[in-house]
Design a protein around this motif. Sequence first.
Motif, PDB file in Angstrom:
ATOM      1  N   ALA A   1      15.067  15.726  42.579  1.00  0.00           N
ATOM      2  CA  ALA A   1      13.814  15.073  42.210  1.00  0.00           C
ATOM      3  C   ALA A   1      13.992  13.560  42.139  1.00  0.00           C
ATOM      4  CB  ALA A   1      13.317  15.610  40.866  1.00  0.00           C
ATOM      5  N   ALA A   2      15.134  13.109  41.628  1.00  0.00           N
ATOM      6  CA  ALA A   2      15.390  11.668  41.549  1.00  0.00           C
ATOM      7  C   ALA A   2      15.529  11.063  42.937  1.00  0.00           C
ATOM      8  CB  ALA A   2      16.664  11.424  40.740  1.00  0.00           C
ATOM      9  N   LEU A   3      16.251  11.723  43.824  1.00  0.00           N
ATOM     10  CA  LEU A   3      16.475  11.166  45.162  1.00  0.00           C
ATOM     11  C   LEU A   3      15.211  11.164  46.011  1.00  0.00           C
ATOM     12  CD1 LEU A   3      19.969  12.667  46.090  1.00  0.00           C
ATOM     13  CD2 LEU A   3      19.441  10.411  45.150  1.00  0.00           C
ATOM     14  N   ASP A   4      14.302  12.093  45.738  1.00  0.00           N
ATOM     15  CA  ASP A   4      13.088  12.210  46.559  1.00  0.00           C
ATOM     16  C   ASP A   4      11.913  11.406  46.015  1.00  0.00           C
ATOM     17  OD1 ASP A   4      14.411  13.900  48.280  1.00  0.00           O
ATOM     18  OD2 ASP A   4      13.735  15.731  47.270  1.00  0.00           O
ATOM     19  N   MET A   5      12.092  10.716  44.910  1.00  0.00           N
ATOM     20  CA  MET A   5      10.965  10.052  44.254  1.00  0.00           C
ATOM     21  C   MET A   5      10.550   8.773  44.975  1.00  0.00           C
ATOM     22  SD  MET A   5      10.588   9.271  40.182  1.00  0.00           S
ATOM     23  CE  MET A   5      10.862  11.024  39.881  1.00  0.00           C
ATOM     24  N   ASP A   6       9.274   8.478  44.872  1.00  0.00           N
ATOM     25  CA  ASP A   6       8.744   7.228  45.408  1.00  0.00           C
ATOM     26  C   ASP A   6       9.354   6.041  44.651  1.00  0.00           C
ATOM     27  OD1 ASP A   6       6.441   5.664  46.849  1.00  0.00           O
ATOM     28  OD2 ASP A   6       6.299   5.102  44.719  1.00  0.00           O
ATOM     29  N   PRO A   7       9.744   4.969  45.330  1.00  0.00           N
ATOM     30  CA  PRO A   7      10.404   3.830  44.658  1.00  0.00           C
ATOM     31  C   PRO A   7       9.612   3.256  43.490  1.00  0.00           C
ATOM     32  CG  PRO A   7      10.666   3.640  47.024  1.00  0.00           C
ATOM     33  CD  PRO A   7       9.737   4.797  46.802  1.00  0.00           C
ATOM     34  N   ALA A   8       8.317   3.081  43.662  1.00  0.00           N
ATOM     35  CA  ALA A   8       7.516   2.496  42.579  1.00  0.00           C
ATOM     36  C   ALA A   8       7.495   3.415  41.363  1.00  0.00           C
ATOM     37  CB  ALA A   8       6.096   2.218  43.069  1.00  0.00           C
ATOM     38  N   GLU A   9       7.328   4.715  41.602  1.00  0.00           N
ATOM     39  CA  GLU A   9       7.329   5.661  40.491  1.00  0.00           C
ATOM     40  C   GLU A   9       8.697   5.709  39.823  1.00  0.00           C
ATOM     41  OE1 GLU A   9       6.559  10.391  39.467  1.00  0.00           O
ATOM     42  OE2 GLU A   9       6.311   9.657  41.530  1.00  0.00           O
ATOM     43  N   ALA A  10       9.751   5.612  40.627  1.00  0.00           N
ATOM     44  CA  ALA A  10      11.098   5.643  40.074  1.00  0.00           C
ATOM     45  C   ALA A  10      11.326   4.470  39.125  1.00  0.00           C
ATOM     46  CB  ALA A  10      12.124   5.632  41.212  1.00  0.00           C
ATOM     47  N   GLU A  11      10.953   3.292  39.526  1.00  0.00           N
ATOM     48  CA  GLU A  11      11.106   2.117  38.666  1.00  0.00           C
ATOM     49  C   GLU A  11      10.281   2.270  37.397  1.00  0.00           C
ATOM     50  OE1 GLU A  11      13.106  -0.242  38.745  1.00  0.00           O
ATOM     51  OE2 GLU A  11      13.774  -0.590  40.800  1.00  0.00           O
ATOM     52  N   ASP A  12       9.075   2.786  37.542  1.00  0.00           N
ATOM     53  CA  ASP A  12       8.202   2.965  36.374  1.00  0.00           C
ATOM     54  C   ASP A  12       8.805   3.958  35.389  1.00  0.00           C
ATOM     55  OD1 ASP A  12       5.576   2.539  35.020  1.00  0.00           O
ATOM     56  OD2 ASP A  12       5.365   4.692  35.422  1.00  0.00           O
ATOM     57  N   ARG A  13       9.381   5.027  35.897  1.00  0.00           N
ATOM     58  CA  ARG A  13       9.988   6.028  35.023  1.00  0.00           C
ATOM     59  C   ARG A  13      11.212   5.459  34.299  1.00  0.00           C
ATOM     60  NH1 ARG A  13       9.125  11.571  35.315  1.00  0.00           N
ATOM     61  NH2 ARG A  13       7.371  12.197  36.646  1.00  0.00           N
ATOM     62  N   ILE A  14      11.983   4.670  34.967  1.00  0.00           N
ATOM     63  CA  ILE A  14      13.142   4.046  34.322  1.00  0.00           C
ATOM     64  C   ILE A  14      12.701   3.124  33.191  1.00  0.00           C
ATOM     65  CG2 ILE A  14      15.008   2.369  34.646  1.00  0.00           C
ATOM     66  CD1 ILE A  14      15.503   3.577  37.391  1.00  0.00           C
ATOM     67  N   ILE A  15      11.672   2.353  33.447  1.00  0.00           N
ATOM     68  CA  ILE A  15      11.162   1.444  32.399  1.00  0.00           C
ATOM     69  C   ILE A  15      10.682   2.252  31.200  1.00  0.00           C
ATOM     70  CG2 ILE A  15       9.312  -0.170  31.832  1.00  0.00           C
ATOM     71  CD1 ILE A  15       9.521  -1.168  34.755  1.00  0.00           C
ATOM     72  N   ARG A  16       9.947   3.346  31.450  1.00  0.00           N
ATOM     73  CA  ARG A  16       9.436   4.165  30.337  1.00  0.00           C
ATOM     74  C   ARG A  16      10.582   4.803  29.570  1.00  0.00           C
ATOM     75  NH1 ARG A  16       5.715   6.497  34.053  1.00  0.00           N
ATOM     76  NH2 ARG A  16       6.678   8.533  33.725  1.00  0.00           N
ATOM     77  N   MET A  17      11.601   5.272  30.290  1.00  0.00           N
ATOM     78  CA  MET A  17      12.733   5.893  29.630  1.00  0.00           C
ATOM     79  C   MET A  17      13.484   4.899  28.755  1.00  0.00           C
ATOM     80  SD  MET A  17      16.354   6.232  29.924  1.00  0.00           S
ATOM     81  CE  MET A  17      16.799   5.995  31.644  1.00  0.00           C
ATOM     82  N   LYS A  18      13.649   3.687  29.217  1.00  0.00           N
ATOM     83  CA  LYS A  18      14.418   2.698  28.468  1.00  0.00           C
ATOM     84  C   LYS A  18      13.638   2.113  27.291  1.00  0.00           C
ATOM     85  CE  LYS A  18      17.742   1.301  31.957  1.00  0.00           C
ATOM     86  NZ  LYS A  18      18.463   0.173  32.586  1.00  0.00           N
ATOM     87  N   THR A  19      12.356   2.295  27.269  1.00  0.00           N
ATOM     88  CA  THR A  19      11.562   1.761  26.150  1.00  0.00           C
ATOM     89  C   THR A  19      11.121   2.855  25.181  1.00  0.00           C
ATOM     90  OG1 THR A  19       9.554   1.896  27.506  1.00  0.00           O
ATOM     91  CG2 THR A  19      10.725  -0.190  27.479  1.00  0.00           C
ATOM     92  N   THR A  20      11.513   4.095  25.462  1.00  0.00           N
ATOM     93  CA  THR A  20      11.157   5.191  24.584  1.00  0.00           C
ATOM     94  C   THR A  20      11.950   5.155  23.284  1.00  0.00           C
ATOM     95  OG1 THR A  20      10.586   6.613  26.455  1.00  0.00           O
ATOM     96  CG2 THR A  20      11.055   7.695  24.385  1.00  0.00           C
TER      97      THR A  20
END
Length: 224
Positions: free
Chosen positions: A205-224
């Motif tokens: 799922a991580a390797l197949d993700m859209d780049p923009a969504e991937a960056e957004d998910r990382i930001i959300r994870m790091k601010t949780t």
Amino acid sequence: MAGMIERATQGATTRDAMTGGGRVAGPVPDRASLRAAALAHLARFGTTRAGLAQVLERSVQRWARRAAEAGAPADDVAARVGPLGRAIAQVVDEMVALGAVDDAAFAGSRARSLTRTGRSRRAVQAHLAARGVEAELVGSVLDETLGARGQEGAEMELGAALVFARRRRAGPFAPPGADDDGAVRRRKVLEAMARAGFGRATAEAALDMDPAEAEDRIIRMKTT
């Protein structure tokens, strides 16, 4: 305790371990010096009960090694070191009572920081176990910090997998023009993620993700 230390160190001054007629091994450890060593360590590092006990035990072992190398009889060294196990336990208990050592707080802080740097839940669990955090506490802290193994926990795990992929410049983070979809390259990355503790579904799922969504998910994870 003071009486036990005095008897254990009979034949030595309270300042110096006398070996071979000279002051060569340094001061015999006692509760006061162990407490000072504990405070000095805690001023620089976070640790667990088990971790602090190991630090103090190593301090005692260093003194014992110096005394032995200076020619002190093994029985004499053992007599001095033997009672210090109790002193170490008392110092650790005191640091816990003061709030300077808190296994749950340590585990929670370390779990968050490791996850945000791309460590899988399994890797975090192994890290905490190696630091002496009890298995039951590790489980409850991970559920509280990273989410239970349902939806919330899966989201954090996917975020960590994306950070891992970004470090590898793989999947959505592959440089332009890279043959990131090649079967060999993909297999190598998946194998690396498996070794790091990520499940196959999460890794894919991580390797197949859209780049923009991937960056957004990382930001959300790091601010949780």
